[in-house]
Design a protein around this motif. Structure first.
Motif, short mmCIF file in Angstrom:
data_model
loop_
_atom_site.label_atom_id
_atom_site.label_comp_id
_atom_site.label_asym_id
_atom_site.label_seq_id
_atom_site.Cartn_x
_atom_site.Cartn_y
_atom_site.Cartn_z
N ILE A 195 0.84 -1.20 0.00
CA ILE A 195 0.00 0.00 0.00
C ILE A 195 0.87 1.24 0.00
N ARG A 196 1.93 1.24 0.78
CA ARG A 196 2.83 2.40 0.83
C ARG A 196 3.50 2.61 -0.53
N ALA A 197 3.95 1.54 -1.16
CA ALA A 197 4.60 1.65 -2.47
C ALA A 197 3.60 2.10 -3.53
N LEU A 198 2.34 1.69 -3.39
CA LEU A 198 1.33 2.07 -4.37
C LEU A 198 1.00 3.55 -4.29
N PHE A 199 0.88 4.08 -3.07
CA PHE A 199 0.45 5.47 -2.91
C PHE A 199 1.58 6.48 -2.89
N SER A 200 2.81 6.06 -2.75
CA SER A 200 3.92 7.02 -2.79
C SER A 200 5.02 6.51 -3.71
N PRO A 201 4.77 6.59 -5.02
CA PRO A 201 5.78 6.12 -5.97
C PRO A 201 6.97 7.06 -6.01
N SER A 202 8.04 6.59 -6.55
CA SER A 202 9.26 7.38 -6.65
C SER A 202 9.09 8.49 -7.68
N ASP A 203 9.70 9.64 -7.40
CA ASP A 203 9.67 10.76 -8.33
C ASP A 203 10.89 10.76 -9.25
N ASP A 204 11.74 9.78 -9.13
CA ASP A 204 12.95 9.71 -9.94
C ASP A 204 12.59 9.38 -11.39
N ASP A 205 13.15 10.14 -12.33
CA ASP A 205 12.85 9.93 -13.74
C ASP A 205 13.34 8.58 -14.24
N GLN A 206 14.46 8.11 -13.73
CA GLN A 206 14.98 6.82 -14.18
C GLN A 206 14.08 5.67 -13.75
N ILE A 207 13.50 5.78 -12.56
CA ILE A 207 12.60 4.72 -12.09
C ILE A 207 11.31 4.74 -12.88
N LYS A 208 10.80 5.94 -13.19
CA LYS A 208 9.60 6.03 -14.03
C LYS A 208 9.85 5.45 -15.41
N ASP A 209 11.03 5.72 -15.96
CA ASP A 209 11.38 5.14 -17.26
C ASP A 209 11.53 3.62 -17.16
N ALA A 210 12.05 3.15 -16.04
CA ALA A 210 12.21 1.70 -15.85
C ALA A 210 10.85 1.01 -15.82
N TRP A 211 9.84 1.62 -15.17
CA TRP A 211 8.49 1.05 -15.18
C TRP A 211 7.97 1.00 -16.61
N GLY A 212 8.24 2.04 -17.39
CA GLY A 212 7.79 2.04 -18.78
C GLY A 212 8.44 0.94 -19.59
N TRP A 213 9.75 0.76 -19.42
CA TRP A 213 10.43 -0.30 -20.17
C TRP A 213 9.98 -1.68 -19.71
N LEU A 214 9.65 -1.81 -18.41
CA LEU A 214 9.08 -3.08 -17.95
C LEU A 214 7.76 -3.36 -18.65
N GLY A 215 6.97 -2.31 -18.86
CA GLY A 215 5.73 -2.47 -19.61
C GLY A 215 5.97 -2.90 -21.03
N VAL A 216 6.99 -2.34 -21.67
CA VAL A 216 7.33 -2.74 -23.04
C VAL A 216 7.72 -4.22 -23.07
N VAL A 217 8.53 -4.64 -22.11
CA VAL A 217 8.96 -6.05 -22.05
C VAL A 217 7.75 -6.96 -21.81
#
Length: 171
Positions: free
Chosen positions: A133-155
């Motif tokens: 729940i904590r990870a869901l409601f307070s995601p990281s603001d780091d651009d690299q981590i947001k990009d990593a989530w996007g690339w995980l979606g591509v994979v």
């Protein structure tokens, strides 16, 4: 079997809708940038006058930075929404796994009959739930981590596509 699967998927959809609606209202405030102390002294004097070629090199570096920033912005236009959906679907799957492997209810069990594994399983279930729940409601603001989530979606889209092609060819 299909009725229970339908109920689980419907419940998961309602849960995601509630989580996203609550997340919009409970978003944690972003940390303010620390203020630097004021510089009250005069600026230091340069040791020697810089040559013009240094400025030209800086301008070229600035052009390269502008080009890479434009490319990053172009990539993030499609990568960020995919990363957002990937993050939500990943947490939904983790919550579903947590629900499926939930320990037995120990609220009505006498304390003398409980084992350490019963207590540890329940405590672990609650702790993992709070961490998710904590990870869901307070995601990281780091651009690299947001990009990593996007690339995980591509994979994941690639894996789903390959699996669909495999299942289509197996029939």
């Amino acid at each position: 079997m299909s009725d229970s699967l339908g109920v689980v998927v419907l419940g998961l959809g309602i849960f995601l809708f509630v989580v996203m609606a609550v997340g919009l209202y409970i978003a944690p405030p972003s940390p303010a940038t620390p203020q630097s102390p004021p510089n009250l002294g005069p600026p230091p004097l340069p040791d020697e006058v810089a040559r013009p070629d240094v400025f030209e090199q800086l301008e070229r570096l600035g052009e390269v930075d502008r080009i890479t920033a434009a490319q990053d912005a172009k990539r993030r236009r499609w990568l960020r929404p995919l990363g957002f959906l990937t993050r939500l679907l990943t947490y939904a799957a983790l919550f579903l796994l947590l629900y499926i492997w939930a320990p037995k209810d120990i609220s009505n069990t006498p304390l003398a009959t409980l084992t350490l594994s019963d207590i540890a399983g329940t405590v672990g279930f609650v702790v993992i739930g709070f961490l998710l729940i904590r990870a869901l409601f307070s995601p990281s603001d780091d651009d690299q981590i947001k990009d990593a989530w996007g690339w995980l979606g591509v994979v994941l889209l690639g894996v789903i596509g390959a699996g669909a092609l495999y299942l289509y060819n197996v029939r």
